[in-house]
Design a protein around this motif. Sequence first.
Motif, PDB file in Angstrom:
ATOM      1  N   VAL A 230      71.414  44.253  78.538  1.00 54.02           N
ATOM      2  CA  VAL A 230      69.971  44.081  78.713  1.00 54.02           C
ATOM      3  C   VAL A 230      69.686  43.100  79.852  1.00 54.02           C
ATOM      4  O   VAL A 230      68.739  43.275  80.617  1.00 54.02           O
ATOM      5  CB  VAL A 230      69.320  43.593  77.400  1.00 54.02           C
ATOM      6  CG1 VAL A 230      67.872  43.163  77.632  1.00 54.02           C
ATOM      7  CG2 VAL A 230      69.382  44.684  76.340  1.00 54.02           C
ATOM      8  N   PHE A 231      70.528  42.081  80.005  1.00 54.75           N
ATOM      9  CA  PHE A 231      70.300  41.067  81.031  1.00 54.75           C
ATOM     10  C   PHE A 231      70.395  41.661  82.428  1.00 54.75           C
ATOM     11  O   PHE A 231      69.513  41.458  83.266  1.00 54.75           O
ATOM     12  CB  PHE A 231      71.299  39.916  80.881  1.00 54.75           C
ATOM     13  CG  PHE A 231      70.967  38.973  79.763  1.00 54.75           C
ATOM     14  CD1 PHE A 231      70.109  37.902  79.967  1.00 54.75           C
ATOM     15  CD2 PHE A 231      71.510  39.156  78.503  1.00 54.75           C
ATOM     16  CE1 PHE A 231      69.793  37.032  78.939  1.00 54.75           C
ATOM     17  CE2 PHE A 231      71.209  38.288  77.457  1.00 54.75           C
ATOM     18  CZ  PHE A 231      70.342  37.223  77.679  1.00 54.75           C
ATOM     19  N   TYR A 232      71.473  42.413  82.714  1.00 49.76           N
ATOM     20  CA  TYR A 232      71.647  42.885  84.089  1.00 49.76           C
ATOM     21  C   TYR A 232      71.002  44.234  84.378  1.00 49.76           C
ATOM     22  O   TYR A 232      70.850  44.596  85.540  1.00 49.76           O
ATOM     23  CB  TYR A 232      73.127  42.892  84.506  1.00 49.76           C
ATOM     24  CG  TYR A 232      74.077  43.589  83.565  1.00 49.76           C
ATOM     25  CD1 TYR A 232      74.215  44.961  83.568  1.00 49.76           C
ATOM     26  CD2 TYR A 232      74.882  42.860  82.688  1.00 49.76           C
ATOM     27  CE1 TYR A 232      75.111  45.600  82.723  1.00 49.76           C
ATOM     28  CE2 TYR A 232      75.782  43.479  81.851  1.00 49.76           C
ATOM     29  CZ  TYR A 232      75.899  44.852  81.866  1.00 49.76           C
ATOM     30  OH  TYR A 232      76.784  45.484  81.030  1.00 49.76           O
ATOM     31  N   THR A 233      70.585  44.970  83.352  1.00 49.62           N
ATOM     32  CA  THR A 233      69.919  46.246  83.617  1.00 49.62           C
ATOM     33  C   THR A 233      68.397  46.188  83.463  1.00 49.62           C
ATOM     34  O   THR A 233      67.686  47.004  84.054  1.00 49.62           O
ATOM     35  CB  THR A 233      70.441  47.346  82.668  1.00 49.62           C
ATOM     36  OG1 THR A 233      70.180  46.972  81.313  1.00 49.62           O
ATOM     37  CG2 THR A 233      71.920  47.585  82.868  1.00 49.62           C
ATOM     38  N   ILE A 234      67.889  45.231  82.674  1.00 49.19           N
ATOM     39  CA  ILE A 234      66.454  45.176  82.391  1.00 49.19           C
ATOM     40  C   ILE A 234      65.834  43.844  82.803  1.00 49.19           C
ATOM     41  O   ILE A 234      64.826  43.808  83.517  1.00 49.19           O
ATOM     42  CB  ILE A 234      66.185  45.438  80.890  1.00 49.19           C
ATOM     43  CG1 ILE A 234      66.707  46.820  80.487  1.00 49.19           C
ATOM     44  CG2 ILE A 234      64.684  45.342  80.590  1.00 49.19           C
ATOM     45  CD1 ILE A 234      66.585  47.132  79.010  1.00 49.19           C
ATOM     46  N   MET A 235      66.434  42.736  82.361  1.00 50.77           N
ATOM     47  CA  MET A 235      65.829  41.425  82.617  1.00 50.77           C
ATOM     48  C   MET A 235      65.906  41.015  84.085  1.00 50.77           C
ATOM     49  O   MET A 235      64.913  40.562  84.669  1.00 50.77           O
ATOM     50  CB  MET A 235      66.499  40.362  81.738  1.00 50.77           C
ATOM     51  CG  MET A 235      66.308  40.573  80.252  1.00 50.77           C
ATOM     52  SD  MET A 235      64.558  40.622  79.778  1.00 50.77           S
ATOM     53  CE  MET A 235      64.043  38.968  80.223  1.00 50.77           C
ATOM     54  N   THR A 236      67.083  41.150  84.701  1.00 54.28           N
ATOM     55  CA  THR A 236      67.243  40.720  86.095  1.00 54.28           C
ATOM     56  C   THR A 236      66.324  41.470  87.052  1.00 54.28           C
ATOM     57  O   THR A 236      65.697  40.841  87.913  1.00 54.28           O
ATOM     58  CB  THR A 236      68.711  40.863  86.536  1.00 54.28           C
ATOM     59  OG1 THR A 236      69.534  40.064  85.685  1.00 54.28           O
ATOM     60  CG2 THR A 236      68.892  40.398  87.970  1.00 54.28           C
ATOM     61  N   PRO A 237      66.182  42.807  86.951  1.00 54.59           N
ATOM     62  CA  PRO A 237      65.236  43.495  87.851  1.00 54.59           C
ATOM     63  C   PRO A 237      63.795  43.020  87.701  1.00 54.59           C
ATOM     64  O   PRO A 237      63.016  43.101  88.658  1.00 54.59           O
ATOM     65  CB  PRO A 237      65.373  44.969  87.429  1.00 54.59           C
ATOM     66  CG  PRO A 237      66.752  45.070  86.897  1.00 54.59           C
ATOM     67  CD  PRO A 237      66.994  43.766  86.188  1.00 54.59           C
ATOM     68  N   MET A 238      63.431  42.521  86.508  1.00 58.93           N
ATOM     69  CA  MET A 238      62.076  41.988  86.339  1.00 58.93           C
ATOM     70  C   MET A 238      61.962  40.570  86.904  1.00 58.93           C
ATOM     71  O   MET A 238      60.968  40.223  87.544  1.00 58.93           O
ATOM     72  CB  MET A 238      61.703  41.962  84.850  1.00 58.93           C
ATOM     73  CG  MET A 238      60.320  41.357  84.590  1.00 58.93           C
ATOM     74  SD  MET A 238      60.046  40.841  82.883  1.00 58.93           S
ATOM     75  CE  MET A 238      61.147  39.429  82.752  1.00 58.93           C
ATOM     76  N   LEU A 239      62.996  39.756  86.693  1.00 60.03           N
ATOM     77  CA  LEU A 239      62.926  38.348  87.081  1.00 60.03           C
ATOM     78  C   LEU A 239      63.046  38.135  88.590  1.00 60.03           C
ATOM     79  O   LEU A 239      62.449  37.203  89.128  1.00 60.03           O
ATOM     80  CB  LEU A 239      64.026  37.562  86.357  1.00 60.03           C
ATOM     81  CG  LEU A 239      63.851  37.384  84.853  1.00 60.03           C
ATOM     82  CD1 LEU A 239      65.085  36.727  84.243  1.00 60.03           C
ATOM     83  CD2 LEU A 239      62.610  36.558  84.539  1.00 60.03           C
TER      84      LEU A 239
END
Length: 312
Positions: A275-284
């Motif tokens: 979730v961190f590298y596929t969803i959260m990072t693109p948002m942050l």
Amino acid sequence: MEKWNDTSNDFILLGLLPPNQTGLLLSLLIIFIFFLASLGNSTMIHLIRTDPRLHTPMYILLSQLSLMDLIYISTTVPKMVYNFFSGQKGISFLGCGVQCFFFVTMAGSEGLLLASMAYDRYVAICHPLHYPIRMSKRTCVKMIIGSWILGITNSLPHTYYALHIPYCRSRAINHFFCDVPAMITLACMDTWVYEYMVFVSIVLFLLIPFLGITASYGRVLFVVYHMRSKEGRKKAFATCSTHLTVVTFYYAPFVYTYLRPKTFRTPTEDKILAVFYTIMTPMLNPIIYSLRNKEVLGAMTRAFPTFFSKKK
């Protein structure tokens, strides 16, 4: 584990979210994050493309990061959300191949691009007089093209392998997208050769760039600490801390997930880390780079004066 028709080449994605009210709330949150990531990264690409003041290597590289993040999150989230709301879990053989290809391509390309961005800041701060030569626009373009080509070159054998190994009766992938390491656990053959190939890819495309970034920013922070200008020191430190935040969110979960021995990994933990590298990072990424960057905020003011008009 769910069974699948032996005559079908399609796969099952067991997913991330439970089919209950908690899963519904989380899925709505993921849709909101997807919207923010898509809007933020599209805006960054538009600003950097249209504003001449941002036509520098630093921002050209940043625009490519936004493009990669946009493709990254679009590869996994839409299918995951569709499966949750439709009650279906299937993904076609071709669809799984497309997910594998784009995921591995973006993973490798973004890892190399982040290293290029770190080199850009290293030269700008530690060797400012050499910056126009070492980081010319031509060099910047070469870095971008190299990141894409190497990412694609790394992705092709992984995708080919995943789609051509023999699978047992179950084709249920315990993940929310077609992650190759999760797929090979279903293989009807010894996969030690491929596991070694994954290890080599992670070392080359993630671990070595991460160590290079860490070393370069260690030198950068040393130089920043000894700057005489307080304003220059403050600006340089803000740039470094911004990039290090992005790097940590991206590399740490990736390296921790794929470099651990298989016996220490669990599907649930792998999905949470993903979730961190596929969803959260693109948002942050666009939020961090825009809110902590005066040039980007200035470009937003010029591009969208209605939303950023100052009160008199």
